[in-house]
Design an enzyme around this catalytic site. Sequence first.
Site, PDB file in Angstrom:
ATOM      1  CE  LYS A  28     -11.255   1.396 -11.020  1.00 58.10           C
ATOM      2  NZ  LYS A  28     -10.282   0.473 -10.276  1.00 58.10           N
TER       3      LYS A  28
ATOM      4  CG  ASN B 120      -7.283  -3.466  -4.636  1.00 59.95           C
ATOM      5  OD1 ASN B 120      -8.468  -3.769  -4.775  1.00 59.95           O
ATOM      6  ND2 ASN B 120      -6.704  -2.817  -3.518  1.00 59.95           N
TER       7      ASN B 120
ATOM      8  CB  ILE C 250     -17.402  -2.904  -2.577  1.00 55.63           C
ATOM      9  CG1 ILE C 250     -17.587  -3.657  -3.989  1.00 55.63           C
ATOM     10  CG2 ILE C 250     -17.211  -3.712  -1.433  1.00 55.63           C
ATOM     11  CD1 ILE C 250     -18.760  -4.896  -3.975  1.00 55.63           C
TER      12      ILE C 250
ATOM     13  CE1 TYR D  71     -12.752   4.154  -9.005  1.00 56.07           C
ATOM     14  CE2 TYR D  71     -14.726   3.637 -10.382  1.00 56.07           C
ATOM     15  CZ  TYR D  71     -13.858   3.188  -9.473  1.00 56.07           C
ATOM     16  OH  TYR D  71     -13.949   2.150  -8.412  1.00 56.07           O
TER      17      TYR D  71
ATOM     18  CB  THR E 268     -14.708   0.163   0.687  1.00 55.68           C
ATOM     19  OG1 THR E 268     -14.835   1.098  -0.525  1.00 55.68           O
ATOM     20  CG2 THR E 268     -14.665  -1.374   0.169  1.00 55.68           C
TER      21      THR E 268
ATOM     22  CG  ASP F 132      -2.234   0.903   1.129  1.00 53.73           C
ATOM     23  OD1 ASP F 132      -3.157   0.311   1.002  1.00 53.73           O
ATOM     24  OD2 ASP F 132      -2.092   2.173   1.101  1.00 53.73           O
TER      25      ASP F 132
HETATM   26  N1  LIG Z   1     -15.580   0.336  -3.357  1.00 57.05           N
HETATM   27  C1  LIG Z   1     -16.396   0.048  -4.346  1.00 57.05           C
HETATM   28  O1  LIG Z   1     -17.415   0.352  -4.203  1.00 57.05           O
HETATM   29  C2  LIG Z   1     -15.479  -0.341  -5.623  1.00 57.05           C
HETATM   30  C3  LIG Z   1     -16.227  -0.691  -6.444  1.00 57.05           C
HETATM   31  C4  LIG Z   1     -15.417  -1.172  -7.535  1.00 57.05           C
HETATM   32  C5  LIG Z   1     -14.396  -1.113  -7.874  1.00 57.05           C
HETATM   33  N2  LIG Z   1     -13.697  -0.740  -6.809  1.00 57.05           N
HETATM   34  C6  LIG Z   1     -12.083  -0.812  -6.802  1.00 57.05           C
HETATM   35  O2  LIG Z   1     -11.459  -1.454  -5.829  1.00 57.05           O
HETATM   36  C7  LIG Z   1     -10.253  -1.130  -5.617  1.00 57.05           C
HETATM   37  C8  LIG Z   1     -10.060  -0.836  -4.069  1.00 57.05           C
HETATM   38  O3  LIG Z   1     -11.070   0.116  -3.573  1.00 57.05           O
HETATM   39  P1  LIG Z   1     -11.589   0.280  -2.045  1.00 57.05           P
HETATM   40  O4  LIG Z   1     -13.023   0.687  -2.176  1.00 57.05           O
HETATM   41  O5  LIG Z   1     -10.986  -0.733  -1.200  1.00 57.05           O
HETATM   42  O6  LIG Z   1     -10.880   1.731  -1.754  1.00 57.05           O
HETATM   43  P2  LIG Z   1     -10.289   2.347  -0.330  1.00 57.05           P
HETATM   44  O7  LIG Z   1     -10.286   3.617  -0.678  1.00 57.05           O
HETATM   45  O8  LIG Z   1     -11.072   1.812   0.895  1.00 57.05           O
HETATM   46  O9  LIG Z   1      -8.817   1.516  -0.447  1.00 57.05           O
HETATM   47  C9  LIG Z   1      -7.730   1.969  -1.467  1.00 57.05           C
HETATM   48  C10 LIG Z   1      -6.650   1.811  -0.830  1.00 57.05           C
HETATM   49  O10 LIG Z   1      -5.585   1.802  -1.710  1.00 57.05           O
HETATM   50  C11 LIG Z   1      -4.545   2.728  -1.232  1.00 57.05           C
HETATM   51  N3  LIG Z   1      -3.920   3.455  -2.188  1.00 57.05           N
HETATM   52  C12 LIG Z   1      -4.270   4.548  -2.658  1.00 57.05           C
HETATM   53  N4  LIG Z   1      -3.482   5.117  -3.840  1.00 57.05           N
HETATM   54  C13 LIG Z   1      -2.536   4.295  -3.776  1.00 57.05           C
HETATM   55  C14 LIG Z   1      -1.401   4.386  -4.553  1.00 57.05           C
HETATM   56  N5  LIG Z   1      -0.968   5.437  -5.256  1.00 57.05           N
HETATM   57  N6  LIG Z   1      -0.601   3.269  -4.269  1.00 57.05           N
HETATM   58  C15 LIG Z   1      -0.922   2.249  -3.585  1.00 57.05           C
HETATM   59  N7  LIG Z   1      -1.990   2.329  -2.992  1.00 57.05           N
HETATM   60  C16 LIG Z   1      -2.771   3.396  -2.898  1.00 57.05           C
HETATM   61  C17 LIG Z   1      -5.234   3.137  -0.063  1.00 57.05           C
HETATM   62  O11 LIG Z   1      -4.113   3.897   0.904  1.00 57.05           O
HETATM   63  C18 LIG Z   1      -6.230   2.488   0.370  1.00 57.05           C
HETATM   64  O12 LIG Z   1      -5.480   1.515   1.346  1.00 57.05           O
HETATM   65  C19 LIG Z   1     -10.026   0.249  -6.152  1.00 57.05           C
HETATM   66  O13 LIG Z   1      -9.371  -0.079  -7.520  1.00 57.05           O
HETATM   67  C20 LIG Z   1     -11.547   0.877  -6.647  1.00 57.05           C
HETATM   68  O14 LIG Z   1     -11.541   1.487  -7.919  1.00 57.05           O
HETATM   69  C21 LIG Z   1     -14.157  -0.217  -5.471  1.00 57.05           C
END
Ligand SMILES: NC(=O)c1ccc[n+]([C@@H]2O[C@H](COP(=O)([O-])OP(=O)(O)OC[C@H]3O[C@@H](n4cnc5c(N)ncnc54)[C@H](O)[C@@H]3O)[C@@H](O)[C@H]2O)c1
Length: 253
Positions: free
Chosen positions: A155, A86, A184, A151, A186, A37
């Site tokens: 994607k 991720n 999701i 975004y 989060t 991370d």
């Molecule tokens: N939550 C949703 O509804 C959802 C839906 C579809 C896709 N996603 C995708 O899932 C993935 C994770 O999302 P999430 O909801 O867990 O987000 P989140 O914000 O809860 O967690 C993201 C994590 O990524 C880390 N991060 C941010 N920038 C970074 C970088 N430059 N390098 C390394 N780490 C970095 C952050 O410190 C954090 O720990 C993302 O790619 C997001 O686009 C999320």
Amino acid sequence: MGQLDSKVAIVTGAGQGIGKAVAEALAAEGATVVVSDINADAAQAVSSALGGGSSFAADASSEEDVQALVQHAVDTHGRLDIAVANAGIAHMAPLVGQSLADFRKVTSINLDGVFLVTRYAGPVIAGGGGGTIVNIASITSQAAAPLIGSYAASKAAVVSLTQTAAIELRDAGVRVNAICPGFIDTQLVVDRKADFEALGLPMPFDDLIAAKQGRYGTPEEVGKLAVFLAGPRSSFSSGSAYVLDGGARASVL
Ligand SMILES: NC(=O)c1ccc[n+]([C@@H]2O[C@H](COP(=O)([O-])OP(=O)(O)OC[C@H]3O[C@@H](n4cnc5c(N)ncnc54)[C@H](O)[C@@H]3O)[C@@H](O)[C@H]2O)c1
């Protein structure tokens, strides 16, 4: 016996949310996980709770960092079999009026980050005799919403990159798939509810999600699909984008 015994995995953006749940799910199936991370403390905390693997601070948009992450996995754990790209962020702004710098910030992490994992983990995984790459895309790769143009574009490009990587790495025995989650539960979503509601939605954001998806998905549900795609049970799956959205995409009403 776990589905991923003796496998070594890296997961980017695994300090919280979906990445954390994916790291936990891979470890529960026997994988040795490098929890990575940009937030070193968060990665360390997740890794300590898992045990067995290691943590590595890396900015997913940095070529130097991703290269070093892959090298760390090999140097510390002897091999690399699974890479989960991720890490991702969202920036809320209409396309008109958005700065190029803000647009590029999103694509530099969400798209460059996936490219860099493919670029540097791909050959190492292939050298080990085959393995898998799992890219976390989004349902927004297939359908748009206001404010998340950068975004969604990033994607959609992740899905395209997944397809090309799957073809290019097939002969080396490396399978590459994408997961397209709906909403999701989060921090990424929690932090953006107010921006969506400010658009003048017909109902509170949580009610809209309930109407579209039935409920929020959980990070653990994404983790289960990641295990399936990373492991032997998906042995003929490659180049596919798996939608995980409680049926939202299937409905016109
Ligand atoms: N939550 C949703 O509804 C959802 C839906 C579809 C896709 N996603 C995708 O899932 C993935 C994770 O999302 P999430 O909801 O867990 O987000 P989140 O914000 O809860 O967690 C993201 C994590 O990524 C880390 N991060 C941010 N920038 C970074 C970088 N430059 N390098 C390394 N780490 C970095 C952050 O410190 C954090 O720990 C993302 O790619 C997001 O686009 C999320």
